[in-house]
Motif scaffolding. Sequence first.
Motif, PDB file in Angstrom:
ATOM      1  N   TRP A 129      -7.384   0.544  -0.051  1.00 35.89           N
ATOM      2  CA  TRP A 129      -6.403   0.521  -1.155  1.00 35.89           C
ATOM      3  C   TRP A 129      -6.495  -0.740  -2.006  1.00 35.89           C
TER       4      TRP A 129
ATOM      5  N   GLU B  59      -7.214   0.023  -5.818  1.00 30.97           N
ATOM      6  CA  GLU B  59      -6.014  -0.068  -6.643  1.00 30.97           C
ATOM      7  C   GLU B  59      -5.776  -1.483  -7.168  1.00 30.97           C
TER       8      GLU B  59
ATOM      9  N   HIS C 188      -7.702   5.175   3.073  1.00 27.56           N
ATOM     10  CA  HIS C 188      -6.624   4.332   2.565  1.00 27.56           C
ATOM     11  C   HIS C 188      -6.828   2.859   2.898  1.00 27.56           C
TER      12      HIS C 188
ATOM     13  N   ASP D 273       0.870  -1.178   0.000  1.00 29.22           N
ATOM     14  CA  ASP D 273       0.000   0.000   0.000  1.00 29.22           C
ATOM     15  C   ASP D 273       0.903   1.222   0.000  1.00 29.22           C
TER      16      ASP D 273
ATOM     17  N   ARG E  77      -9.317   3.990  -8.910  1.00 27.58           N
ATOM     18  CA  ARG E  77      -8.306   4.123  -7.856  1.00 27.58           C
ATOM     19  C   ARG E  77      -8.672   5.217  -6.862  1.00 27.58           C
TER      20      ARG E  77
ATOM     21  N   THR F  41       0.154   4.272  -1.772  1.00 23.13           N
ATOM     22  CA  THR F  41      -0.359   5.584  -2.168  1.00 23.13           C
ATOM     23  C   THR F  41      -0.679   6.503  -0.988  1.00 23.13           C
TER      24      THR F  41
END
Length: 672
Positions: free
Chosen positions: A184, A188, A181, A171, A385, A173
């Motif tokens: 993710w 993603e 988050h 993870d 995303r 980002t």
Amino acid sequence: RPTEPVFMEKGKTSTVFDVPDKYLTKRYERLGNEIQSRFGEKAEQRVPVREISLPDLRIPMSLGRDEQFSLFVPRHRRIAGRLIDIFVGMRTVDDLLSVAVYARDRVNPYLFNHALSVALLHREDTKGLDLPSFAQNFPDKFVDSQVFRQVREEATVVPDGSRMPIVVPRDYTASDLDPEHRLWYFREDMGINLHHWHWHLVYPFEAGDRRIVEKDRRGELFYYMHQQVIARYNMERFSNNLARVTRFNNFREPIAEGYFPKMDSLVASRAWPPRFDNTSIKDLNRELDQINLDISDLERWRDRIFEAIHQGFVVDASGNRIPLDERRGIDILGNMLEASIISPNQSVYGDFHNMGHVFISYAHDPDHRHLESFGVMGDSATAMRDPVFYRWHAYIDDIFQEHKTRLTPYTLPQLQYDGISISGLQVSSEGGQPNVLSTFWQQSDVDLSRGMDFVPRGNVFARFTHLQHTPFTYTINVNNDSGAQRFGTVRIFTAPKTDERGQPWLFRDQRLMMVELDKFVVQLNPGQNTIRRRSTESSVTIPFERTFRNLEVNRPAQGSPEELEFNFCGCGWPQHMLIPKGLPGGMRCELFVMVSNYEDDRVDQTLVGACSDAASYCGVRDRLYPDRRAMGYPFDRLPRQGVDRLVQFLTPNMSIVDVSIRHDANRVVMRQ
Ligand code: CUO
């Protein structure tokens, strides 16, 4: 360079085209034969390219080679429409090859790939060709940009065969300081993003040739596939102790959620722009993209769409009223909201959903003063995303529901199946407790080398981490007391058992959380029937190998009918994301099964070789949607009078069972 594999003979790993000298671009002209023989030496196959009189490519070439390309940008759409027309219009495959080879080094690479893919999917004479996975051609749209430096290094320093996979961080980002988050692994996930990209490739909203757009129930499928994405996302949020996603319905309010993609475009050699927390969308005036649009335009379209829904009809371009009825209403609305070129009236109802993507994707540079391109929301391969994708689509879905809640609820006869009842329902995974599903992490390798220009050849794998679950089996006991053989459609859904506060749901809310897991037809003999169905057979998903297609594992034998099928069908929810992550102590869910009367569901057509195994969200290639009922049935409408809870909704041909989804965060399994 060894080039696109689309025309490559099966089994050959490197091919060169013998290109007429006239087709070489200025840069390579002076190298002439030299460049051809340089790459030719190692090639296993040479493909001659005929010199033909070429169509006018000025419009496709008007987009710079190093610009970003977005189907949401109307100017880009028109350019793409032109190139698709050119590719589709070529008389023979040889002519298509000639023009494609000529265009390959002159046209923007994303545009080229998109237009050629659409053409190959829609031309009668190319339907059997293999489309390479988009993640293979453009890995930069799916993977942390830091990985590419390592990939280059590995490919340059280490000989092919001894290379180690490059590990994509789990993870990367954001940090856990941002609650969003936690999602993710969903937002993603390469498979989810590939599914979304592929869906929009199969269902383009614009093309010069209307027939490419005018597919059976495409507007309704736009609604349903995205509705299901939101339902799945919400269930995933529950798996992370987050509440349902909130709609982005006030365009004047800042978007709280920021997103920093940490990806570079290898084509544009630029970083994908981020969006900071609390950024507002603004009026757009971007000359380069020929976009001059105000937020108030968006609001006006929205108001007109609501007005049409409340009046129960839309007004087409000639002033005729088209009713938004039970049968066609949702399909018309889908095309109108998206909007596709078969919208009944774009000048009145606008281009609401697409432009929402555009407004959001340009929030960081609305007037192009910083010469920045669009953010991830501007591209169907990357949009999922971004947390705001779900906020936008939650709003889009809310508008569709405004229509759905106006339809007459299903009556008992529309739900029951006389003589058919369910007497038992269970799920079991191998070696696990009944009605407990388990999830864990898995690491898989994907070859990125095809998307890397100017590096030594050979495979370089990236190892990424994704969610996985233990496969399971549904066992359903069905009584057929009708005295004759019958057929039924089994419809399986799941939803969380309680809302965010742990309170039992009202049916009207829980129905929106229902995630489709499977749908299939069964034969019911008189008396007791036991139906067993494996999770891997789901009508929603495609197997991992097909999502990525560059992995040779389980690839069907060359030339077999299964292989043809395998190649066609890149659209489908990734099997590894069939069920949500769940919680360490177990997430309480309800599993719902219904057997509906096949006589009311059936669509008479043959499905052989038609790529039908992920039909729920993707339809069937070149066929009608294989279920006559409204998509999402029986949960697409409000319940009949007196029904407040799911259990009151049940008729004898339906059943529910409590299921718990347990996540083991410490279990990380390498794909064999
Ligand atoms: Cu698929 Cu908004 O339609 O992204």
